[in-house]
Write an enzyme that holds these catalytic residues in place. Structure first.
Site, short mmCIF file in Angstrom:
data_model
loop_
_atom_site.label_atom_id
_atom_site.label_comp_id
_atom_site.label_asym_id
_atom_site.label_seq_id
_atom_site.Cartn_x
_atom_site.Cartn_y
_atom_site.Cartn_z
N GLY A 1 -43.91 -34.76 26.67
CA GLY A 1 -44.05 -36.19 26.98
C GLY A 1 -44.21 -36.41 28.47
O GLY A 1 -43.62 -37.33 29.04
N ALA A 2 -45.02 -35.58 29.11
CA ALA A 2 -45.09 -35.57 30.58
C ALA A 2 -46.15 -36.52 31.14
O ALA A 2 -46.35 -36.58 32.35
CB ALA A 2 -45.35 -34.16 31.08
N ASN B 1 -38.33 -33.77 26.45
CA ASN B 1 -38.22 -35.14 26.96
C ASN B 1 -38.89 -36.16 26.05
O ASN B 1 -38.45 -37.32 26.01
CB ASN B 1 -38.85 -35.19 28.36
N SER C 1 -29.51 -39.61 24.92
CA SER C 1 -29.20 -40.96 25.39
C SER C 1 -27.74 -41.27 25.12
O SER C 1 -27.17 -40.80 24.12
CB SER C 1 -30.08 -41.97 24.63
N TYR D 1 -32.97 -45.35 16.69
CA TYR D 1 -33.06 -44.55 17.92
C TYR D 1 -31.72 -43.87 18.20
O TYR D 1 -31.67 -42.67 18.48
CB TYR D 1 -33.45 -45.47 19.07
N LYS E 1 -30.68 -39.85 18.37
CA LYS E 1 -30.13 -39.16 19.54
C LYS E 1 -28.81 -38.48 19.18
O LYS E 1 -28.47 -37.43 19.75
CB LYS E 1 -29.98 -40.13 20.71
N1 LIG Z 1 -35.79 -45.02 29.83
C1 LIG Z 1 -34.50 -45.02 29.50
O1 LIG Z 1 -33.74 -45.93 29.87
C2 LIG Z 1 -33.92 -43.87 28.71
C3 LIG Z 1 -32.53 -43.85 28.50
C4 LIG Z 1 -31.97 -42.80 27.79
C5 LIG Z 1 -32.79 -41.79 27.30
N2 LIG Z 1 -34.14 -41.84 27.50
C6 LIG Z 1 -34.96 -40.76 26.94
O2 LIG Z 1 -35.76 -40.19 27.96
C7 LIG Z 1 -36.96 -39.66 27.38
C8 LIG Z 1 -38.16 -40.22 28.13
O3 LIG Z 1 -38.10 -41.63 28.02
P1 LIG Z 1 -39.01 -42.62 28.89
O4 LIG Z 1 -38.14 -43.76 29.24
O5 LIG Z 1 -39.76 -41.88 29.93
O6 LIG Z 1 -40.00 -43.12 27.74
P2 LIG Z 1 -41.53 -43.57 27.78
O7 LIG Z 1 -41.88 -44.12 29.10
O8 LIG Z 1 -41.71 -44.42 26.57
O9 LIG Z 1 -42.30 -42.18 27.59
C9 LIG Z 1 -42.14 -41.45 26.41
C10 LIG Z 1 -42.98 -40.20 26.49
O10 LIG Z 1 -42.81 -39.46 25.28
C11 LIG Z 1 -44.09 -39.14 24.77
N3 LIG Z 1 -44.08 -38.94 23.32
C12 LIG Z 1 -43.66 -39.80 22.36
N4 LIG Z 1 -43.84 -39.25 21.15
C13 LIG Z 1 -44.37 -38.02 21.35
C14 LIG Z 1 -44.77 -36.97 20.51
N5 LIG Z 1 -44.69 -37.05 19.17
N6 LIG Z 1 -45.26 -35.83 21.06
C15 LIG Z 1 -45.36 -35.72 22.40
N7 LIG Z 1 -45.02 -36.69 23.26
C16 LIG Z 1 -44.53 -37.83 22.73
C17 LIG Z 1 -44.98 -40.29 25.20
O11 LIG Z 1 -46.33 -39.91 25.11
P3 LIG Z 1 -47.54 -40.97 24.83
O12 LIG Z 1 -47.96 -41.45 26.19
O13 LIG Z 1 -48.54 -40.15 24.11
O14 LIG Z 1 -46.97 -42.07 23.97
C18 LIG Z 1 -44.48 -40.50 26.62
O15 LIG Z 1 -45.06 -39.58 27.50
C19 LIG Z 1 -36.92 -40.06 25.90
O16 LIG Z 1 -36.46 -38.99 25.13
C20 LIG Z 1 -35.93 -41.21 25.89
O17 LIG Z 1 -35.32 -41.36 24.62
C21 LIG Z 1 -34.72 -42.86 28.19
#
Ligand SMILES: NC(=O)c1ccc[n+]([C@@H]2O[C@H](COP(=O)([O-])OP(=O)(O)OC[C@H]3O[C@@H](n4cnc5c(N)ncnc54)[C@H](OP(=O)(O)O)[C@@H]3O)[C@@H](O)[C@H]2O)c1
Length: 229
Positions: free
Chosen positions: A19-20, A85, A137, A152, A156
């Site tokens: 998910g980079a 990620n 999370s 969600y 997690k």
């Molecule tokens: N942001 C927060 O506050 C927060 C808090 C706690 C935990 N997290 C965790 O941190 C991680 C990253 O979150 P983020 O906030 O950066 O989210 P984000 O901005 O929504 O980005 C999510 C990423 O995951 C990719 N993805 C989703 N489904 C996928 C799949 N089946 N195969 C490959 N890639 C996939 C997306 O790719 P596409 O561009 O193709 O959709 C995107 O690059 C997640 O695991 C999230 O649960 C985030």
């Protein structure tokens, strides 16, 4: 460069970040590249990212994960660290009693089964001292039940269980597996109201790669400190 220990952390090597393409995954990938790591950026829709190596990878698709592992083996022969990620949040405004089974299934497929199948596919490429970082999370903590996004949060919690199971399974091979919470971060998922910057969120994840000792395994971490399951 092969993986080397630096007071506990890695100071080089080959790292795959799922998910980079955006959000925390992108930030972690760029920060590792700045430090001289060979970074493989896994993306569902591969796009150039600052000249880094790009790998087509959908963690919810068994065939895609298998093909990606074959590709990494052919290109590098090994992998020093995997950052699981990629994640989705589909039910932010849904109460548990309204949660649809299909939404939960889809979320589990990406957030919990995806990281497990990634570990199954890539751990065979990892040497002793390898690391798997599962981006979880605080919403998955059983000790502090969250009142939001139930699908969600359940996914997690399941991911944290995957971490503990993988940690035990891979201990004999010297591979560390941990869960990490980045905090609430301003990304597409976290939204504009989140208190943390991308840099702060990425720091929490990077600690497990750059500072933690390889003997630390089977834990849940935020900002370099252990947090309860
Ligand atoms: N942001 C927060 O506050 C927060 C808090 C706690 C935990 N997290 C965790 O941190 C991680 C990253 O979150 P983020 O906030 O950066 O989210 P984000 O901005 O929504 O980005 C999510 C990423 O995951 C990719 N993805 C989703 N489904 C996928 C799949 N089946 N195969 C490959 N890639 C996939 C997306 O790719 P596409 O561009 O193709 O959709 C995107 O690059 C997640 O695991 C999230 O649960 C985030």
């Amino acid at each position: 460069m092969s993986a080397q220990e630096n007071g506990g952390g890695l100071r080089g090597g080959t790292v795959l970040v799922t998910g980079a393409g955006r959000g925390l995954g992108r930030e972690v990938a760029l920060r590792l590249a700045e430090r001289g790591f060979t970074v493989i950026t896994g993306m569902r829709r591969p796009e150039p990212l600052h000249g880094l190596e790009v790998l087509a990878l959908n963690v919810a698709d068994e065939a895609s994960v298998r093909a990606a592992a074959t590709e990494v083996k052919a290109r590098h022969g090994h992998l020093d660290a995997l950052v699981n990620n990629a994640g989705i949040l589909l039910d932010g405004a849904t109460g548990l009693m309204e949660l649809e089974a299909d939404v939960l299934r889809h979320t589990l497929e990406t957030n919990a089964i995806g990281p497990l199948r990634m570990a199954q596919a890539f751990a065979p490429l990892m040497p002793k001292g390898g690391r798997i970082v599962n981006v979880s999370s605080g919403g998955g903590q059983l000790s502090t039940p969250a009142g939001w996004a139930p699908g969600y949060c359940i996914s997690k919690t399941a991911l944290n269980a995957v971490t503990v199971q993988l940690s035990e399974a891979l201990k004999p091979r010297g591979i560390a597996v941990n869960s990490v919470c980045p905090g609430w971060v301003r990304t597409d998922m976290g939204g504009a109201e989140a208190p943390r910057s991308l840099e702060e969120g990425a720091n929490s994840i990077l600690w497990l790669l750059l500072q933690a000792g390889s003997e630390l395994t089977g834990g849940f971490w935020r900002d370099g400190a252990r947090i309860p399951w």
